[in-house]
Design a protein around this motif. Structure first.
Motif, PDB file in Angstrom:
ATOM      1  N   ALA A 106     -13.458  14.111  10.029  1.00 39.18           N
ATOM      2  CA  ALA A 106     -14.337  13.436   9.070  1.00 39.18           C
ATOM      3  C   ALA A 106     -14.324  14.157   7.729  1.00 39.18           C
ATOM      4  CB  ALA A 106     -15.760  13.359   9.630  1.00 39.18           C
ATOM      5  N   TYR A 107     -14.316  15.501   7.776  1.00 39.44           N
ATOM      6  CA  TYR A 107     -14.283  16.272   6.526  1.00 39.44           C
ATOM      7  C   TYR A 107     -12.965  16.046   5.788  1.00 39.44           C
ATOM      8  CZ  TYR A 107     -14.826  20.105   3.235  1.00 39.44           C
ATOM      9  OH  TYR A 107     -14.929  20.847   2.087  1.00 39.44           O
ATOM     10  N   LEU A 108     -11.862  15.887   6.560  1.00 35.29           N
ATOM     11  CA  LEU A 108     -10.576  15.576   5.933  1.00 35.29           C
ATOM     12  C   LEU A 108     -10.660  14.243   5.196  1.00 35.29           C
ATOM     13  CD1 LEU A 108      -7.548  16.003   5.440  1.00 35.29           C
ATOM     14  CD2 LEU A 108      -7.121  14.999   7.710  1.00 35.29           C
ATOM     15  N   ALA A 109     -11.305  13.263   5.818  1.00 35.34           N
ATOM     16  CA  ALA A 109     -11.474  11.967   5.156  1.00 35.34           C
ATOM     17  C   ALA A 109     -12.314  12.102   3.893  1.00 35.34           C
ATOM     18  CB  ALA A 109     -12.129  10.981   6.120  1.00 35.34           C
ATOM     19  N   VAL A 110     -13.387  12.888   3.972  1.00 36.86           N
ATOM     20  CA  VAL A 110     -14.231  13.119   2.801  1.00 36.86           C
ATOM     21  C   VAL A 110     -13.421  13.755   1.681  1.00 36.86           C
ATOM     22  CG1 VAL A 110     -16.191  14.451   1.911  1.00 36.86           C
ATOM     23  CG2 VAL A 110     -16.372  13.264   4.122  1.00 36.86           C
TER      24      VAL A 110
ATOM     25  N   GLY B 138     -14.680  11.849  -3.647  1.00 36.20           N
ATOM     26  CA  GLY B 138     -15.784  11.285  -4.400  1.00 36.20           C
ATOM     27  C   GLY B 138     -15.519   9.923  -5.003  1.00 36.20           C
ATOM     28  N   ASP B 139     -14.404   9.290  -4.638  1.00 35.97           N
ATOM     29  CA  ASP B 139     -14.038   7.991  -5.232  1.00 35.97           C
ATOM     30  C   ASP B 139     -13.653   7.024  -4.121  1.00 35.97           C
ATOM     31  OD1 ASP B 139     -13.208   5.855  -6.713  1.00 35.97           O
ATOM     32  OD2 ASP B 139     -11.601   6.915  -7.776  1.00 35.97           O
ATOM     33  N   ILE B 140     -14.460   5.996  -3.907  1.00 33.55           N
ATOM     34  CA  ILE B 140     -14.214   5.028  -2.850  1.00 33.55           C
ATOM     35  C   ILE B 140     -12.915   4.259  -3.069  1.00 33.55           C
ATOM     36  CG2 ILE B 140     -15.444   3.133  -3.958  1.00 33.55           C
ATOM     37  CD1 ILE B 140     -15.486   4.022  -0.204  1.00 33.55           C
ATOM     38  N   LYS B 141     -12.403   4.221  -4.296  1.00 32.59           N
ATOM     39  CA  LYS B 141     -11.160   3.497  -4.593  1.00 32.59           C
ATOM     40  C   LYS B 141      -9.938   4.159  -3.970  1.00 32.59           C
ATOM     41  CE  LYS B 141     -12.911   1.586  -8.954  1.00 32.59           C
ATOM     42  NZ  LYS B 141     -12.726   1.519 -10.428  1.00 32.59           N
ATOM     43  N   ARG B 142     -10.086   5.418  -3.544  1.00 38.78           N
ATOM     44  CA  ARG B 142      -8.965   6.114  -2.907  1.00 38.78           C
ATOM     45  C   ARG B 142      -8.757   5.670  -1.457  1.00 38.78           C
ATOM     46  NH1 ARG B 142      -9.225  12.447  -4.901  1.00 38.78           N
ATOM     47  NH2 ARG B 142      -9.227  12.018  -7.149  1.00 38.78           N
ATOM     48  N   ALA B 143      -9.526   4.701  -0.999  1.00 41.74           N
ATOM     49  CA  ALA B 143      -9.412   4.228   0.384  1.00 41.74           C
ATOM     50  C   ALA B 143      -8.058   3.602   0.679  1.00 41.74           C
ATOM     51  CB  ALA B 143     -10.521   3.215   0.677  1.00 41.74           C
ATOM     52  N   ASP B 144      -7.275   3.295  -0.356  1.00 40.13           N
ATOM     53  CA  ASP B 144      -5.957   2.699  -0.146  1.00 40.13           C
ATOM     54  C   ASP B 144      -4.890   3.737   0.178  1.00 40.13           C
ATOM     55  OD1 ASP B 144      -6.818   0.110  -0.506  1.00 40.13           O
ATOM     56  OD2 ASP B 144      -6.478   0.138  -2.671  1.00 40.13           O
ATOM     57  N   GLY B 145      -5.238   5.021   0.148  1.00 40.10           N
ATOM     58  CA  GLY B 145      -4.284   6.049   0.550  1.00 40.10           C
ATOM     59  C   GLY B 145      -3.886   5.883   2.006  1.00 40.10           C
ATOM     60  N   PHE B 146      -2.683   6.332   2.367  1.00 41.67           N
ATOM     61  CA  PHE B 146      -2.125   6.054   3.695  1.00 41.67           C
ATOM     62  C   PHE B 146      -3.043   6.528   4.820  1.00 41.67           C
ATOM     63  CE2 PHE B 146       0.335   7.166   7.449  1.00 41.67           C
ATOM     64  CZ  PHE B 146       1.029   5.987   7.677  1.00 41.67           C
TER      65      PHE B 146
ATOM     66  N   LEU C  18      -6.211   7.371   4.853  1.00 47.32           N
ATOM     67  CA  LEU C  18      -7.494   6.690   4.891  1.00 47.32           C
ATOM     68  C   LEU C  18      -7.337   5.234   5.336  1.00 47.32           C
ATOM     69  CD1 LEU C  18      -9.240   8.063   1.668  1.00 47.32           C
ATOM     70  CD2 LEU C  18      -9.899   8.502   4.029  1.00 47.32           C
ATOM     71  N   LYS C  19      -6.362   4.568   4.777  1.00 50.46           N
ATOM     72  CA  LYS C  19      -6.198   3.145   5.044  1.00 50.46           C
ATOM     73  C   LYS C  19      -5.872   2.867   6.507  1.00 50.46           C
ATOM     74  CE  LYS C  19      -3.794  -0.973   3.356  1.00 50.46           C
ATOM     75  NZ  LYS C  19      -2.834  -1.490   2.351  1.00 50.46           N
ATOM     76  N   TYR C  20      -5.061   3.743   7.131  1.00 54.20           N
ATOM     77  CA  TYR C  20      -4.581   3.454   8.483  1.00 54.20           C
ATOM     78  C   TYR C  20      -5.188   4.334   9.574  1.00 54.20           C
ATOM     79  CZ  TYR C  20      -1.138   0.633   6.048  1.00 54.20           C
ATOM     80  OH  TYR C  20      -0.537  -0.310   5.249  1.00 54.20           O
ATOM     81  N   LEU C  21      -5.901   5.402   9.193  1.00 47.91           N
ATOM     82  CA  LEU C  21      -6.410   6.306  10.226  1.00 47.91           C
ATOM     83  C   LEU C  21      -7.871   6.714  10.050  1.00 47.91           C
ATOM     84  CD1 LEU C  21      -3.383   8.750  10.702  1.00 47.91           C
ATOM     85  CD2 LEU C  21      -4.185   7.015  12.322  1.00 47.91           C
TER      86      LEU C  21
ATOM     87  N   ALA D 251     -10.758   3.815  11.571  1.00 51.68           N
ATOM     88  CA  ALA D 251     -11.098   4.635  12.742  1.00 51.68           C
ATOM     89  C   ALA D 251     -11.799   3.790  13.799  1.00 51.68           C
ATOM     90  CB  ALA D 251     -11.977   5.812  12.330  1.00 51.68           C
ATOM     91  N   ILE D 252     -12.704   2.915  13.379  1.00 49.43           N
ATOM     92  CA  ILE D 252     -13.427   2.070  14.330  1.00 49.43           C
ATOM     93  C   ILE D 252     -12.484   1.063  14.980  1.00 49.43           C
ATOM     94  CG2 ILE D 252     -15.169   0.240  14.472  1.00 49.43           C
ATOM     95  CD1 ILE D 252     -16.789   1.898  12.393  1.00 49.43           C
ATOM     96  N   MET D 253     -11.509   0.552  14.239  1.00 49.40           N
ATOM     97  CA  MET D 253     -10.530  -0.347  14.839  1.00 49.40           C
ATOM     98  C   MET D 253      -9.683   0.384  15.881  1.00 49.40           C
ATOM     99  SD  MET D 253     -11.009  -3.416  13.818  1.00 49.40           S
ATOM    100  CE  MET D 253     -12.761  -2.979  13.895  1.00 49.40           C
ATOM    101  N   TRP D 254      -9.349   1.651  15.618  1.00 49.04           N
ATOM    102  CA  TRP D 254      -8.652   2.449  16.624  1.00 49.04           C
ATOM    103  C   TRP D 254      -9.537   2.651  17.850  1.00 49.04           C
ATOM    104  CZ3 TRP D 254      -3.758   2.848  17.008  1.00 49.04           C
ATOM    105  CH2 TRP D 254      -2.937   2.917  15.884  1.00 49.04           C
ATOM    106  N   GLN D 255     -10.812   2.851  17.623  1.00 45.36           N
ATOM    107  CA  GLN D 255     -11.734   2.970  18.750  1.00 45.36           C
ATOM    108  C   GLN D 255     -11.693   1.711  19.620  1.00 45.36           C
ATOM    109  OE1 GLN D 255     -15.839   2.512  17.740  1.00 45.36           O
ATOM    110  NE2 GLN D 255     -16.591   3.628  19.525  1.00 45.36           N
TER     111      GLN D 255
END
Length: 395
Positions: A85-89, A94-102, A104-107, A113-117
């Motif tokens: 979780a800290y790695l994701a943070v 501090g920028d929600i727009k970075r969610a498109d990074g590999f 974050l986007k896939y893991l 993460a919830i879809m993997w669950q």
């Protein structure tokens, strides 16, 4: 009752007496690690935390230490989940727009993460069922597939745990003034339910060596996953929304998790009740059952209901305190409160009949199964069909 069950209480008594003395260097190192993590969390987020949140933080740290001491796999589960979780943070920066990074986007984003669950719940279910069938045909207690089911169950719990932690951070990235712990709507609490149920089952699986029961528990969890997926698509429930005024309270942070430990335990007990009924049917016919002995299943069911009853009682007390703080009275016989009392009374009677009256077998198994219907109506049915002070929890 055979010697195995007669010896069990004495063995558990000796275990409890020597619990602290049996702690090793790794246990104390784990406690120190959790304490350091809590201190860092308070240091970094202290400006955003009031005194109640700080108390919750340190109480949570204490609970994490106890879990790691009591259930040894939690010594790696909790630190690994927090690190991911800290790695994701850190990746968000501090920028929600970075969610498109590999990553974050896939893991590591909450949704991925919830879809993997959800996926690994189905993987675990498949492995448990096929593994149990193969074990019966070869007349062996376990096999590789059952072992894979256990691994998949751990992965599903880890993915959900990380997803909830990251979702908590994402709520602050989206709305810095309205961030909140992710237990505020039906979608979030069902994810929490899946995590708690998986971890509780894994404890009982390791404690009683009942891998063949995994298919029963994960069948119900797969139904919950199906609902979560439908709810996400049809209602966009996965979107993070600000808290409504009724939920803007620190009581929510302790009331809801305690409630769902109870719900998870009751659901496990219901699935074990079905397993016990099947085992009893074989045993009564004089046939060898592929399931564990009915007495073993009932013992696990009793443990689950006892734990669930304890936490549901705590949650009910916390709910009354929250009601007094929010509405000026502890109890108002609101439909939600009334049905919570019915659930509590149902399992109180179940425990009384087993512990005091000495009931065993088929009646208690059926009771546990029917108890799931009562619990489900108290949790979802009341919100769907009745109105009251808790109407904010509708579908």
């Amino acid at each position: 009752m055979n010697n195995k069950y007669q010896a069990l209480p004495e063995h558990e008594l000796l275990t409890h007496k020597s619990f602290i003395r049996n702690l090793n260097l790794f246990d104390w190192a784990f406690a120190l690690l959790i304490a350091v993590g809590a201190f860092i969390a308070q240091t970094q987020a202290g400006l955003h935390m009031d005194i109640y949140e700080m108390v919750i933080l340190w109480v949570s740290a204490g609970i994490a230490v106890f879990l790691g001491w009591f259930f040894k796999p939690m010594r790696w589960f909790i630190p690994l989940g927090v690190c991911l979780a800290y790695l994701a943070v850190d990746l968000y920066g501090g920028d929600i727009k970075r969610a498109d990074g590999f990553l974050l986007k896939y893991l590591l984003s909450s949704q991925s993460a919830i879809m993997w669950q959800c996926a690994f719940v189905f993987f675990a279910l498949f492995a448990y069922i096929v593994g149990a069938i193969a074990a019966v045909r070869k007349n062996v207690p376990s096999n590789t597939l059952l072992g894979m089911g256990t691994v998949f169950a751990w992965v599903s719990a880890m993915a959900g745990f990380v997803g909830l932690l990251v979702r908590w951070h994402e709520s602050y990235l989206l709305r810095p003034d309205a961030g909140h712990i992710p237990v505020s709507n039906l979608y979030e609490v069902f994810i929490l339910f899946l995590v708690i149920t998986a971890l509780m089952y894994l404890y009982y699986e390791g404690r009683f060596a009942v891998q063949k029961l995994g298919g029963f528990v994960f069948s119900f969890m797969a139904i919950v996953v199906g609902f979560v997926l439908w709810y996400s698509v049809s209602r966009e429930a996965h979107a993070i929304q600000p808290l409504i005024p009724a939920l803007q309270s620190w009581w929510m942070k302790i009331h809801v998790p305690a409630n769902f430990i109870g719900y998870g335990a009751f659901c496990i007990a219901a699935m074990l009740g079905i397993a016990e009924l099947l085992a009893l049917r074989k045993e009564d016919a004089g046939k060898k059952s592929w399931l564990p002995h009915s007495q073993v299943i009932e013992e696990v069911m009793y443990k689950a209901i006892a734990v669930g009853f304890l936490f549901f009682t705590i949650a009910t007390i916390l709910g009354a305190l929250w009601a007094a703080d929010a509405w000026g009275r502890y109890w108002s016989w609101d439909p939600k409160e009334t049905w919570a009392f019915i659930v509590w009374l149902n399992y109180a009677v179940w425990l009384h009949l087993r512990l005091v009256a000495g009931w065993r077998g088929r009646v208690l198994a059926w009771w546990a199964v029917i108890g799931l219907i009562i619990t489900a109506f108290a949790f979802i049915g009341v919100n769907m069909f009745l109105s009251g002070l808790h109407s904010y929890g509708t579908l």
